[in-house]
Design a protein around this motif. Sequence first.
Motif, PDB file in Angstrom:
ATOM      1  N   CYS B  18       0.844  -1.197   0.000  1.00  0.00           N
ATOM      2  CA  CYS B  18       0.000   0.000   0.000  1.00  0.00           C
ATOM      3  C   CYS B  18       0.868   1.232   0.000  1.00  0.00           C
ATOM      4  O   CYS B  18       0.356   2.339   0.094  1.00  0.00           O
ATOM      5  CB  CYS B  18      -0.916   0.009   1.203  1.00  0.00           C
ATOM      6  SG  CYS B  18      -0.062   0.477   2.711  1.00  0.00           S
ATOM      7  N   CYS B  21       4.821   0.675   3.810  1.00  0.00           N
ATOM      8  CA  CYS B  21       6.125   0.123   4.167  1.00  0.00           C
ATOM      9  C   CYS B  21       7.238   0.725   3.320  1.00  0.00           C
ATOM     10  O   CYS B  21       8.358   0.884   3.794  1.00  0.00           O
ATOM     11  CB  CYS B  21       6.109  -1.387   4.007  1.00  0.00           C
ATOM     12  SG  CYS B  21       5.156  -2.185   5.301  1.00  0.00           S
ATOM     13  N   GLY B  83       7.436  -5.831   6.456  1.00  0.00           N
ATOM     14  CA  GLY B  83       6.034  -5.520   6.681  1.00  0.00           C
ATOM     15  C   GLY B  83       5.160  -6.756   6.701  1.00  0.00           C
ATOM     16  O   GLY B  83       5.528  -7.806   6.169  1.00  0.00           O
ATOM     17  N   CYS B  85       2.511  -7.481   5.095  1.00  0.00           N
ATOM     18  CA  CYS B  85       2.110  -7.980   3.774  1.00  0.00           C
ATOM     19  C   CYS B  85       3.168  -8.890   3.192  1.00  0.00           C
ATOM     20  O   CYS B  85       2.858  -9.951   2.651  1.00  0.00           O
ATOM     21  CB  CYS B  85       1.882  -6.810   2.819  1.00  0.00           C
ATOM     22  SG  CYS B  85       0.379  -5.925   3.160  1.00  0.00           S
ATOM     23  N   PHE B  92      -4.158  -8.023   2.966  1.00  0.00           N
ATOM     24  CA  PHE B  92      -4.623  -8.381   1.622  1.00  0.00           C
ATOM     25  C   PHE B  92      -4.670  -9.888   1.401  1.00  0.00           C
ATOM     26  O   PHE B  92      -4.961 -10.355   0.317  1.00  0.00           O
ATOM     27  CB  PHE B  92      -3.710  -7.757   0.567  1.00  0.00           C
ATOM     28  CG  PHE B  92      -3.610  -6.264   0.673  1.00  0.00           C
ATOM     29  CD1 PHE B  92      -4.719  -5.467   0.460  1.00  0.00           C
ATOM     30  CD2 PHE B  92      -2.407  -5.656   1.004  1.00  0.00           C
ATOM     31  CE1 PHE B  92      -4.633  -4.085   0.566  1.00  0.00           C
ATOM     32  CE2 PHE B  92      -2.325  -4.280   1.114  1.00  0.00           C
ATOM     33  CZ  PHE B  92      -3.434  -3.486   0.891  1.00  0.00           C
ATOM     34  N   ALA B 116       2.172  -0.196   9.530  1.00  0.00           N
ATOM     35  CA  ALA B 116       3.373  -0.326   8.719  1.00  0.00           C
ATOM     36  C   ALA B 116       4.572  -0.668   9.608  1.00  0.00           C
ATOM     37  O   ALA B 116       4.573  -0.378  10.790  1.00  0.00           O
ATOM     38  CB  ALA B 116       3.640   0.992   8.004  1.00  0.00           C
TER      39      ALA B 116
HETATM   40  S1  SF4 Z   1       2.172  -4.147   5.952  1.00  0.00           S
HETATM   41 FE1  SF4 Z   1       0.635  -2.532   6.173  1.00  0.00          FE
HETATM   42  S2  SF4 Z   1       1.729  -0.656   5.678  1.00  0.00           S
HETATM   43 FE2  SF4 Z   1       2.965  -2.342   4.919  1.00  0.00          FE
HETATM   44  S3  SF4 Z   1       2.383  -2.611   2.823  1.00  0.00           S
HETATM   45 FE3  SF4 Z   1       1.098  -3.982   4.007  1.00  0.00          FE
HETATM   46  S4  SF4 Z   1      -0.761  -2.828   4.450  1.00  0.00           S
HETATM   47 FE4  SF4 Z   1       0.800  -1.353   3.767  1.00  0.00          FE
END
Ligand code: SF4
Lengths: 289, 148
Positions: B18, B21, B83, B85, B92, B116
């Motif tokens: 997103c 990070c 992060g 993700c 996600f 993040a």
């Molecule tokens: S861990 Fe959180 S801040 Fe980092 S890319 Fe994924 S959703 Fe975005």
Amino acid sequence: MDLISFVIALVAFALVAPFLGGLIKGADRIITARIQDRVGPPLLQPFYDVQKLWAKQSKPVNDFIGFYVLMSLIFAILAGAFFFAGGNFLMVVFVLTLSALFFVLAAFSARSPYADAGASREIIQVAAYEPLVILMAVAFYLASHSFNISVSATLEKPLICEIPLIFLALLFVLTIKLRKSPFDLSVATEAHQELVKGAITEFSGRTLALYEVMEWYESVLFLGWVGLFFVFSAGWSWFLALGCVIVVYFLEIMIDNNFARVKWQAMFKWSWLVTLVLGFINLFALYWI
Amino acid sequence: MSSTSKSPWVIHYDASSCNGCDIEVLAALTPLYDVERFGIVNTGNPKHADIFLVTGSVNDRCRPVIQQIYDQMLEPKVVVAVGACACTGGVFRDCYNIEGGADSAIPVDVYAPGCAVRPETIIDAVVQGLGILEQKRAALKAAKKAKR
Ligand code: SF4
């Protein structure tokens, strides 16, 4: 200059220059960091970098790239040895051009778009600074009646008194030669988005290490050119030269940090303009006054 | 400690993050965190990099890109999933296009959690990666010797 003294100069330059060059680069990175309000890496960081690159897996993109970079390094060392042995200035210029040629060949040999772009830009850079280098050789001859660098130590007054405008033009061109911003077009450290690493994109491991070392040799050689303007028959002039070299390099770091990269057209135009105007005024003055 | 761990150059790739990070990765380069103190340089070139920072979860489109970057890096190399993700797929995870974390595409050595992720966590993860980098370097050296 006889053969033995040249060989001694060659060995001395080959051994001492990388230490000096690496330290200069380390100091450069620390000062740059301080200008940006950071602490910066240790002074010996460039040596760590090269050592690390040397230990990496070897996976060259083709069979020639390592050879080309090695040749580029060897000719840079030869050029530096000729210079610091007090040899012929024209010889230094020719050998150095050969070094640049091999570097461009190395970049082109990878046939990758970023390296190609960097290599073309490197050629433009050579075309931008070479006229001044040749004018500098002519001016050196007119001022000292010899192409031999060793005569500078017998001059009654330093070259800066005779050819100050050439010195100013050299300062301008030095930024291109040291590949510093605003003229860091071919090997940009800060242009990831635009060019990845430019000419050195496809260098890796030992090839990249050799390139880094070549940069150290080059920076020592170019700073030697700056010092050349201040050396004359008085013994203390060597310290004067050293002081001026330090001031000039500090100036380069300030310029590096304060200017954004320009387009190659602008670099070309400005460097030729500066070279032609300052260079020729100075040459005419030397000739007729 | 050899020079390998004193000069870790990183490359950063945003898989399908997103951007939260990514901004934290760049924050680590700012004067406040100043990772260049440890010799860390952001190279943007896989052939020069030692540490691969992946942010975001992996989808079908970015998997080949991640794999290509990984393949272009020379040994010894270390991958850090930056992060939540990149570690697991994060928020996600259940999306129709998401295959999972970075380890669904390439082998990951260090996981840095957080959403993040904090710059301190990134620096910690990279420093942990240095140990692994050292081990891999030693292994590479031993392999080279064995060849001879
Ligand atoms: S861990 Fe959180 S801040 Fe980092 S890319 Fe994924 S959703 Fe975005």
